[in-house]
Scaffold this motif. Sequence first.
Motif, PDB file in Angstrom:
ATOM      1  N   PRO A 187       0.327   8.141 -19.751  1.00  0.00           N
ATOM      2  CA  PRO A 187       1.649   7.535 -19.979  1.00  0.00           C
ATOM      3  C   PRO A 187       2.754   8.210 -19.168  1.00  0.00           C
ATOM      4  N   VAL A 188       2.629   9.507 -18.917  1.00  0.00           N
ATOM      5  CA  VAL A 188       3.629  10.222 -18.111  1.00  0.00           C
ATOM      6  C   VAL A 188       3.609   9.683 -16.689  1.00  0.00           C
ATOM      7  N   GLU A 189       2.407   9.510 -16.124  1.00  0.00           N
ATOM      8  CA  GLU A 189       2.277   8.991 -14.760  1.00  0.00           C
ATOM      9  C   GLU A 189       2.858   7.583 -14.662  1.00  0.00           C
ATOM     10  N   ALA A 190       2.545   6.725 -15.632  1.00  0.00           N
ATOM     11  CA  ALA A 190       3.032   5.340 -15.608  1.00  0.00           C
ATOM     12  C   ALA A 190       4.556   5.299 -15.695  1.00  0.00           C
ATOM     13  N   SER A 191       5.127   6.115 -16.555  1.00  0.00           N
ATOM     14  CA  SER A 191       6.576   6.158 -16.716  1.00  0.00           C
ATOM     15  C   SER A 191       7.265   6.668 -15.455  1.00  0.00           C
ATOM     16  N   LEU A 192       6.727   7.746 -14.887  1.00  0.00           N
ATOM     17  CA  LEU A 192       7.314   8.307 -13.664  1.00  0.00           C
ATOM     18  C   LEU A 192       7.208   7.334 -12.488  1.00  0.00           C
ATOM     19  N   ALA A 193       6.085   6.645 -12.385  1.00  0.00           N
ATOM     20  CA  ALA A 193       5.893   5.685 -11.290  1.00  0.00           C
ATOM     21  C   ALA A 193       6.909   4.550 -11.390  1.00  0.00           C
ATOM     22  N   ARG A 194       7.078   3.999 -12.586  1.00  0.00           N
ATOM     23  CA  ARG A 194       8.066   2.931 -12.776  1.00  0.00           C
ATOM     24  C   ARG A 194       9.469   3.431 -12.443  1.00  0.00           C
ATOM     25  N   GLN A 195       9.791   4.644 -12.914  1.00  0.00           N
ATOM     26  CA  GLN A 195      11.108   5.215 -12.677  1.00  0.00           C
ATOM     27  C   GLN A 195      11.344   5.449 -11.183  1.00  0.00           C
ATOM     28  N   TRP A 196      10.311   5.954 -10.502  1.00  0.00           N
ATOM     29  CA  TRP A 196      10.436   6.227  -9.059  1.00  0.00           C
ATOM     30  C   TRP A 196      10.684   4.939  -8.281  1.00  0.00           C
ATOM     31  N   LEU A 197       9.949   3.889  -8.613  1.00  0.00           N
ATOM     32  CA  LEU A 197      10.133   2.615  -7.905  1.00  0.00           C
ATOM     33  C   LEU A 197      11.513   2.037  -8.164  1.00  0.00           C
ATOM     34  N   ALA A 198      12.014   2.171  -9.405  1.00  0.00           N
ATOM     35  CA  ALA A 198      13.358   1.698  -9.729  1.00  0.00           C
ATOM     36  C   ALA A 198      14.410   2.511  -8.992  1.00  0.00           C
ATOM     37  N   ASP A 199      14.250   3.826  -8.973  1.00  0.00           N
ATOM     38  CA  ASP A 199      15.214   4.691  -8.289  1.00  0.00           C
ATOM     39  C   ASP A 199      15.183   4.481  -6.782  1.00  0.00           C
ATOM     40  N   LYS A 200      13.998   4.203  -6.245  1.00  0.00           N
ATOM     41  CA  LYS A 200      13.853   4.007  -4.797  1.00  0.00           C
ATOM     42  C   LYS A 200      14.670   2.795  -4.352  1.00  0.00           C
ATOM     43  N   LYS A 201      14.724   1.774  -5.179  1.00  0.00           N
ATOM     44  CA  LYS A 201      15.478   0.566  -4.829  1.00  0.00           C
ATOM     45  C   LYS A 201      16.977   0.823  -4.795  1.00  0.00           C
ATOM     46  N   LYS A 202      17.421   1.858  -5.503  1.00  0.00           N
ATOM     47  CA  LYS A 202      18.839   2.197  -5.504  1.00  0.00           C
ATOM     48  C   LYS A 202      19.233   2.879  -4.216  1.00  0.00           C
ATOM     49  N   ILE A 239       0.835  -1.203   0.000  1.00  0.00           N
ATOM     50  CA  ILE A 239       0.000   0.000   0.000  1.00  0.00           C
ATOM     51  C   ILE A 239       0.868   1.250   0.000  1.00  0.00           C
ATOM     52  N   ILE A 240       1.904   1.235   0.813  1.00  0.00           N
ATOM     53  CA  ILE A 240       2.781   2.404   0.927  1.00  0.00           C
ATOM     54  C   ILE A 240       3.479   2.690  -0.399  1.00  0.00           C
ATOM     55  N   LEU A 241       4.016   1.660  -1.030  1.00  0.00           N
ATOM     56  CA  LEU A 241       4.703   1.847  -2.318  1.00  0.00           C
ATOM     57  C   LEU A 241       3.737   2.282  -3.414  1.00  0.00           C
ATOM     58  N   ALA A 242       2.544   1.714  -3.419  1.00  0.00           N
ATOM     59  CA  ALA A 242       1.562   2.055  -4.462  1.00  0.00           C
ATOM     60  C   ALA A 242       1.142   3.515  -4.400  1.00  0.00           C
ATOM     61  N   ASN A 243       1.311   4.129  -3.219  1.00  0.00           N
ATOM     62  CA  ASN A 243       0.904   5.523  -3.049  1.00  0.00           C
ATOM     63  C   ASN A 243       2.088   6.474  -2.904  1.00  0.00           C
ATOM     64  N   PHE A 244       3.283   5.980  -3.231  1.00  0.00           N
ATOM     65  CA  PHE A 244       4.505   6.803  -3.318  1.00  0.00           C
ATOM     66  C   PHE A 244       4.856   7.514  -2.015  1.00  0.00           C
ATOM     67  N   ASN A 245       4.680   6.817  -0.889  1.00  0.00           N
ATOM     68  CA  ASN A 245       5.061   7.387   0.402  1.00  0.00           C
ATOM     69  C   ASN A 245       6.339   6.740   0.898  1.00  0.00           C
ATOM     70  N   GLU A 246       7.025   7.443   1.782  1.00  0.00           N
ATOM     71  CA  GLU A 246       8.144   6.843   2.504  1.00  0.00           C
ATOM     72  C   GLU A 246       7.571   5.866   3.520  1.00  0.00           C
ATOM     73  N   LEU A 247       8.360   4.870   3.895  1.00  0.00           N
ATOM     74  CA  LEU A 247       7.889   3.818   4.794  1.00  0.00           C
ATOM     75  C   LEU A 247       7.391   4.388   6.125  1.00  0.00           C
ATOM     76  N   SER A 248       8.168   5.285   6.723  1.00  0.00           N
ATOM     77  CA  SER A 248       7.773   5.823   8.036  1.00  0.00           C
ATOM     78  C   SER A 248       6.458   6.590   7.948  1.00  0.00           C
ATOM     79  N   SER A 249       6.289   7.419   6.916  1.00  0.00           N
ATOM     80  CA  SER A 249       5.028   8.172   6.746  1.00  0.00           C
ATOM     81  C   SER A 249       3.866   7.227   6.486  1.00  0.00           C
ATOM     82  N   GLY A 250       4.102   6.224   5.640  1.00  0.00           N
ATOM     83  CA  GLY A 250       3.049   5.266   5.323  1.00  0.00           C
ATOM     84  C   GLY A 250       2.590   4.472   6.529  1.00  0.00           C
ATOM     85  N   LEU A 251       3.527   4.083   7.384  1.00  0.00           N
ATOM     86  CA  LEU A 251       3.162   3.345   8.592  1.00  0.00           C
ATOM     87  C   LEU A 251       2.323   4.199   9.536  1.00  0.00           C
TER      88      LEU A 251
END
Length: 198
Positions: free
Chosen positions: A183-198, A103-115
């Motif tokens: 398409p902009v939202e989908a691209s940014l979301a994928r990019q954000w999740l990839a960058d977050k893992k780094k 849920i937290i990742l799907a809504n682009f929150n940091e873990l602490s804020s999401g919890l």
Amino acid sequence: MNKAVELLNLWAAYEEENPKADISQFCQAYLVNQEQKNRQPTFWESPVPPTSTSTLTKLVGRIARLQGLYAVHAFKDCGISSFDEFLYLNSLANSSNLKKTDIILANFNELSSGLLILDRLRKANLIAEQGDELDKRTKRVSMTEEGARVLKACYQKLSEINEMCFAGLSEEQINLCIQLLQPVEASLARQWLADKKK
């Protein structure tokens, strides 16, 4: 000049400059050019950025901010204190047996804020937590009956706010905005999740 002939001439000129373009791209370009001729962008009590991409970013951000302010005010009547709380309930309504981190990742929150958001929803009896059968450290989350009732009320409030916010746009204009921005939202979301893992 006949309007059909004028349209064909415009299409021919566009096709010459954009040989790989299709008719829908021509129509979009034509409409954008007409809008630009009729009005230059302005912002209430705020300067216009120097580039079109910055102007678009500012425009989308300001609309989202204003719509969010109205929504949060309306949601208070439903027992919700933030737009994120609504988004989390919405995630649960459209998926089942989610982990907290899903849920937290799907809504682009940091873990602490999401919890913290999930904890507020749990304390308000809008969600319930269950242990995971395979991983004792993992918590699964589901919506309670009260959560479903509150979410339904929020949907009604948000529908009224969206009608107010976008009353000046036709259904075709709204659909065009969705088509262009999705398409902009989908691209940014994928990019954000990839960058977050780094």
